[in-house]
Enzyme design. Structure first.
Site, PDB file in Angstrom:
ATOM      1  N   CYS A   1       0.277  -0.154  10.347  1.00  0.00           N
ATOM      2  CA  CYS A   1      -0.179  -1.134   9.359  1.00  0.00           C
ATOM      3  C   CYS A   1       0.941  -1.987   8.769  1.00  0.00           C
ATOM      4  CB  CYS A   1      -0.938  -0.426   8.239  1.00  0.00           C
ATOM      5  SG  CYS A   1      -1.730  -1.596   7.117  1.00  0.00           S
TER       6      CYS A   1
ATOM      7  N   CYS B   1     -19.703   1.674   8.391  1.00  0.00           N
ATOM      8  CA  CYS B   1     -18.956   0.995   9.442  1.00  0.00           C
ATOM      9  C   CYS B   1     -17.704   1.841   9.660  1.00  0.00           C
ATOM     10  CB  CYS B   1     -18.592  -0.420   8.986  1.00  0.00           C
ATOM     11  SG  CYS B   1     -17.478  -1.280  10.125  1.00  0.00           S
TER      12      CYS B   1
ATOM     13  N   CYS C   1     -19.667  -6.373   3.125  1.00  0.00           N
ATOM     14  CA  CYS C   1     -18.953  -5.177   3.568  1.00  0.00           C
ATOM     15  C   CYS C   1     -17.631  -5.153   2.812  1.00  0.00           C
ATOM     16  CB  CYS C   1     -18.690  -5.267   5.064  1.00  0.00           C
ATOM     17  SG  CYS C   1     -17.709  -3.893   5.705  1.00  0.00           S
TER      18      CYS C   1
ATOM     19  N   ARG D   1     -18.210  -3.130  17.687  1.00  0.00           N
ATOM     20  CA  ARG D   1     -17.483  -4.393  17.446  1.00  0.00           C
ATOM     21  C   ARG D   1     -16.159  -4.427  18.209  1.00  0.00           C
ATOM     22  NH1 ARG D   1     -17.032  -4.638  11.988  1.00  0.00           N
ATOM     23  NH2 ARG D   1     -19.195  -5.296  12.043  1.00  0.00           N
TER      24      ARG D   1
ATOM     25  N   CYS E   1       0.832  -1.212   0.000  1.00  0.00           N
ATOM     26  CA  CYS E   1       0.000   0.000   0.000  1.00  0.00           C
ATOM     27  C   CYS E   1       0.863   1.257   0.000  1.00  0.00           C
ATOM     28  CB  CYS E   1      -0.911  -0.004   1.221  1.00  0.00           C
ATOM     29  SG  CYS E   1      -2.061   1.387   1.251  1.00  0.00           S
TER      30      CYS E   1
ATOM     31  N   CYS F   1       0.322   4.588   7.107  1.00  0.00           N
ATOM     32  CA  CYS F   1      -0.351   4.404   8.403  1.00  0.00           C
ATOM     33  C   CYS F   1       0.585   3.661   9.354  1.00  0.00           C
ATOM     34  CB  CYS F   1      -1.660   3.658   8.210  1.00  0.00           C
ATOM     35  SG  CYS F   1      -2.671   4.375   6.890  1.00  0.00           S
TER      36      CYS F   1
ATOM     37  N   CYS G   1     -16.655  -9.453   5.121  1.00  0.00           N
ATOM     38  CA  CYS G   1     -16.018  -8.147   4.895  1.00  0.00           C
ATOM     39  C   CYS G   1     -14.715  -8.344   4.116  1.00  0.00           C
ATOM     40  CB  CYS G   1     -15.752  -7.497   6.243  1.00  0.00           C
ATOM     41  SG  CYS G   1     -14.930  -5.902   6.105  1.00  0.00           S
TER      42      CYS G   1
END
Ligand code: SAM
Ligand code: DTB
Ligand code: SF4
Length: 329
Positions: A76, A204, A144, A276, A69, A73, A113
């Site tokens: 991550c 979400c 999702c 969640r 990616c 972040c 998801c």
């Protein structure tokens, strides 16, 4: 136009329970400061006003596009610039995704998801993801996806494919965001949430705690989420899974009770949302998880994998639910 529906809707507005318009950070900090027993009691009361406290929703995750990616972040494993050992993979073939979704359904998940390590989807990728959504939905699962930031018209394409939920976390409060992520701004994420909402997809959105943020940062994140209008239908609260090779690998873990307080604050401020208990469950005892459920968490990620890290085995979760008398929905 017939006037009756207008009158009815006006009456409905009048009698609807007054929704607290906006939460202030100081109010949520005050919640955090309550004695834990009082805070949990209050969260449990709110929970029982809106949900059956013995029911729990289960979503299964699949990483359909892993690694490589462009974003930075700090938590991550999939950021290309972090040496985490996560290999960059291509978008999974549709039949593999469908097989994983069928297996999740067979094990009792109600939602599937699909996550992609993108800043945002390219048009060609989106066409393949919409195909995945159609096929997973045809299995009778809620769908999702979490694909990063959406451009003009992309949310509409997802909705047209039958997407139920879009996951896009605010991750941490606006004032701490720049210390964790520099390749995009939190306002970009808010823009995507607006596109999702406008397209008629359920939202979400949650965040991560345990990244070295302060309690005030945590309270401010909860406030940002709760003040979305309407609040997200689903609110994942992730406990940082420390990934070797990321800038946050060595951060001091958050105190367990502070995590429980965060769940309770989410429950109280977002009474009708599913909260969640998300990443980090693998390192939590059964007792800590039970406290989180008592504090108002009523959803989990279910299945032995999150995206690149582990999650408790489904058998272990089934056994825990049986011990607690929790029923899946
Ligand atoms: N790339 C997309 C995005 O960032 O929105 C979708 C995938 S991204 C991995 C989805 C979410 O996973 C992040 O927003 C973050 O909340 C959560 N996450 C990622 N790594 C994590 C970690 N190590 N511990 C806890 N949560 C994490
Ligand atoms: C969310 O809030 N948590 C999930 C899901 N949405 C996409 C992801 C957790 C990732 C944990 C680290 C990993 O497995 O890479
Ligand atoms: Fe990329 Fe999402 Fe990981 Fe950020 S959280 S690096 S956007 S995959």
């Amino acid at each position: 136009m017939n006037a009756i529906p207008e009158v009815v809707s006006r009456i409905a507005e009048d009698v609807a329970p007054a929704r607290k318009a906006r939460w202030a950070v100081a109010e949520v900090e005050t919640l955090y400061e309550l004695p834990l027993m009082d805070l949990i009691f209050r969260a449990q009361q709110v929970h029982r006003e809106h949900f059956d406290a013995n029911e729990i929703q289960r979503s299964t995750l699949l990483s359909v596009k892993t690694g490589g990616c462009s974003e930075d972040c700090g938590y991550c494993s999939q950021a290309a610039r972090h040496a985490t050992g996560t290999e960059r993979e291509a978008l999974l073939p549709i039949d593999e995704v469908v097989a994983a979704a069928q297996a999740a359904k067979d094990r009792g998940a109600s939602r599937f998801c699909m996550g992609a390590a993108w800043r945002g989807p390219k048009e060609r990728d989106l066409a393949r993801v919409t195909e995945m959504i159609r096929e997973v939905k045809a299995l009778g699962l809620q769908t999702c996806v979490t694909l990063g930031m959406l451009g003009e018209g992309q949310a509409e394409q997802l909705r047209a494919a039958g997407l139920d939920y879009y996951n896009h976390n605010l991750d941490t409060d606006a004032s701490f965001y720049g210390q964790v992520i520099t390749t995009h701004r939190q306002t970009d994420r808010l823009d995507t949430l607006e596109r999702v909402r406008d397209a008629g997809i359920k939202v979400c959105a949650g965040g991560i705690v345990g990244m070295g943020e302060s309690r005030r940062n945590r309270a401010a994140l909860i406030v940002q989420l709760a003040n979305l209008d309407p609040p997200p239908e689903s609110v994942p609260i992730n406990n940082l899974v420390p990934i070797p090779g990321t800038p946050l690998a060595e951060v001091q873990p958050i105190d367990h009770f502070e995590f429980v307080r965060t769940i309770a604050a989410a429950r109280i401020t977002m009474p009708t949302s599913f909260v969640r208990l998300s990443a980090g469950r693998q390192d939590m005892s059964e007792e800590l998880q039970a406290l989180c459920f008592l504090a108002g968490a009523n959803s989990i990620f279910y299945g032995e994998r999150l995206l690149t890290t582990g999650n408790p085995d489904a058998d272990r979760d089934e056994a825990l639910f049986a011990k607690l008398g929790l029923r899946p929905i």
